[in-house]
Design an enzyme around this catalytic site. Structure first.
Site, PDB file in Angstrom:
ATOM      1  N   GLY A  75      10.031  -2.328  10.164  1.00 23.69           N
ATOM      2  CA  GLY A  75      11.552  -1.486  10.156  1.00 23.69           C
ATOM      3  C   GLY A  75      12.597  -2.344   9.744  1.00 23.69           C
ATOM      4  O   GLY A  75      13.193  -2.043  10.513  1.00 23.69           O
ATOM      5  N   CYS A 131      10.664   0.511   0.630  1.00 23.32           N
ATOM      6  CA  CYS A 131      10.617   0.280   1.810  1.00 23.32           C
ATOM      7  C   CYS A 131      10.678   2.209   2.624  1.00 23.32           C
ATOM      8  O   CYS A 131      10.863   2.780   2.312  1.00 23.32           O
ATOM      9  CB  CYS A 131      11.316  -0.270   2.152  1.00 23.32           C
ATOM     10  N   ASN A 194       6.329  -3.210  -3.604  1.00 19.73           N
ATOM     11  CA  ASN A 194       6.979  -2.885  -2.527  1.00 19.73           C
ATOM     12  C   ASN A 194       5.395  -2.789  -1.758  1.00 19.73           C
ATOM     13  O   ASN A 194       4.454  -2.641  -2.184  1.00 19.73           O
ATOM     14  CB  ASN A 194       7.979  -2.291  -1.772  1.00 19.73           C
TER      15      ASN A 194
END
Ligand SMILES: Cc1cc2nc3c(=O)[nH]c(=O)nc-3n(C[C@H](O)[C@H](O)[C@H](O)COP(=O)(O)O)c2cc1C
Length: 308
Positions: A75, A131, A194
């Site tokens: 996160g 992400c 990613n």
């Protein structure tokens, strides 16, 4: 140690002694860690992504190894811009080029980080727009589409003269369009890819997802075919340097990425599975594989998979 085989590559105006780059989010939190990775043989290193304000990130557990790689929902925990500027104010002792990584939730955020990072000794900047597990960022912030890429990259490039890498997701329908938008907005190159996701794994004893956030991004060997395909597609369609990232853990994987079209290769999860010696070991593995094939330079095999 195998000598007399030149693995150096030219990227963002720098000469990298080899094409292996530490991916963002793995060990890139302090100057000391970056120096350690460099001393262990990386050609370049990327810092952990930095936002304007400090972020605590998601609740624990944040990372789980599942046999084919990792699933993580860290996160984007980071100390914020002010502390990052202090930490990365002196980079000359790192010993290899350093890439600064920028995250934000709006163009103003990206611009603010870019303005400060422009004053530091980063050789290049990177912006992940893909992400899969952080609300308001990347996929969950609707940043993984050509329009958003154009807006964000334009904002960053108007605030820095440093070469910018745009980090994209794999297996997106508009992957090529995203890269073209990045190029049109002034980006230098693409980092592909990613983590992939969102993914989820459930603990059948508790009946709950393992990760504190529930969903996470997948990395490591499980995603390598997706990453190789993304690099292949991008190389064919867009004339920009590509850093092939995703599931690379051996010299053979590096060669595969380069044959797909990568100019250099990022390594994240393999640093955790193989240890810090991975950079030196992979470099030796590449040399061995090239020697066995009578190839004297990385450039000779770049994009080879595209030849008919
Ligand atoms: C624990 C962890 C944290 C990560 N944090 C970041 C990050 O802060 N910024 C970013 O751009 N990518 C981040 N990534 C993604 C990696 O840089 C890389 O793109 C991805 O893991 C695929 O490469 P790999 O299979 O070699 O790990 C993270 C990955 C992992 C496993």
């Amino acid at each position: 140690m195998i000598k007399n085989l030149d693995l150096s590559v030219e990227l963002f105006g720098c000469m990298l002694k080899n094409p292996i780059i530490l991916a963002s989010g793995i060990l890139g939190t302090t100057r000391n860690l970056l120096r350690m990775v460099s001393q262990n043989g990386a050609g370049a290193v990327t810092i952990k992504s930095i936002s304007v304000d400090p972020r605590k990130g998601h609740p624990n557990p944040t990372v789980l190894a599942f046999g084919h790689g990792l699933i993580n929902a860290v996160g984007y925990s980071n100390p914020g811009l002010e502390k990052a500027v202090q930490e990365f104010s002196d980079l000359h002792e790192i010993g290899c080029p350093v890439i600064g990584s920028i995250i934000g939730t709006c163009v103003e955020d990206f611009s603010r980080v870019a303005i400060e990072f422009d004053k530091l000794e980063f050789s290049a900047l990177e912006v992940p727009l893909s992400c899969p597990h952080t609300p308001e960022y990347g996929k969950m912030g609707n940043q993984d589409n050509p329009d958003a890429v154009f807006r964000i990259v334009s904002a960053i490039c108007s605030n820095t003269s440093k070469p910018l890498l745009v980090k994209v997701p794999p297996a997106a329908n508009d992957l090529v369009e995203m890269a073209l938008a990045a190029k049109a907005a002034g980006a230098y190159g693409i980092t592909a890819v990613n983590t992939v996701g969102p993914g989820m794994l459930i603990d059948i004893d508790s009946g709950k997802p393992y990760l504190g956030f529930g969903m996470g991004g997948i990395s490591g060997p499980a995603i390598k075919p997706l990453a190789v395909a993304a690099v292949f597609q991008l190389y064919k369609a867009v004339d920009m340097p590509i850093i092939g990232t995703g599931g690379v853990s051996t010299g053979r994987d590096v060669i595969e990425m380069i044959m797909a079209g990568a100019s250099a290769v990022g390594i994240g999860t393999a640093v955790l599975s193989r240890g810090l010696s991975v950079f030196q070991e992979i470099t030796e593995e590449i040399k061995q594989l090239l020697l066995e094939r009578g190839v004297s330079s990385i450039a000779d095999i770049r994009g080879l998979a595209h030849e008919v």
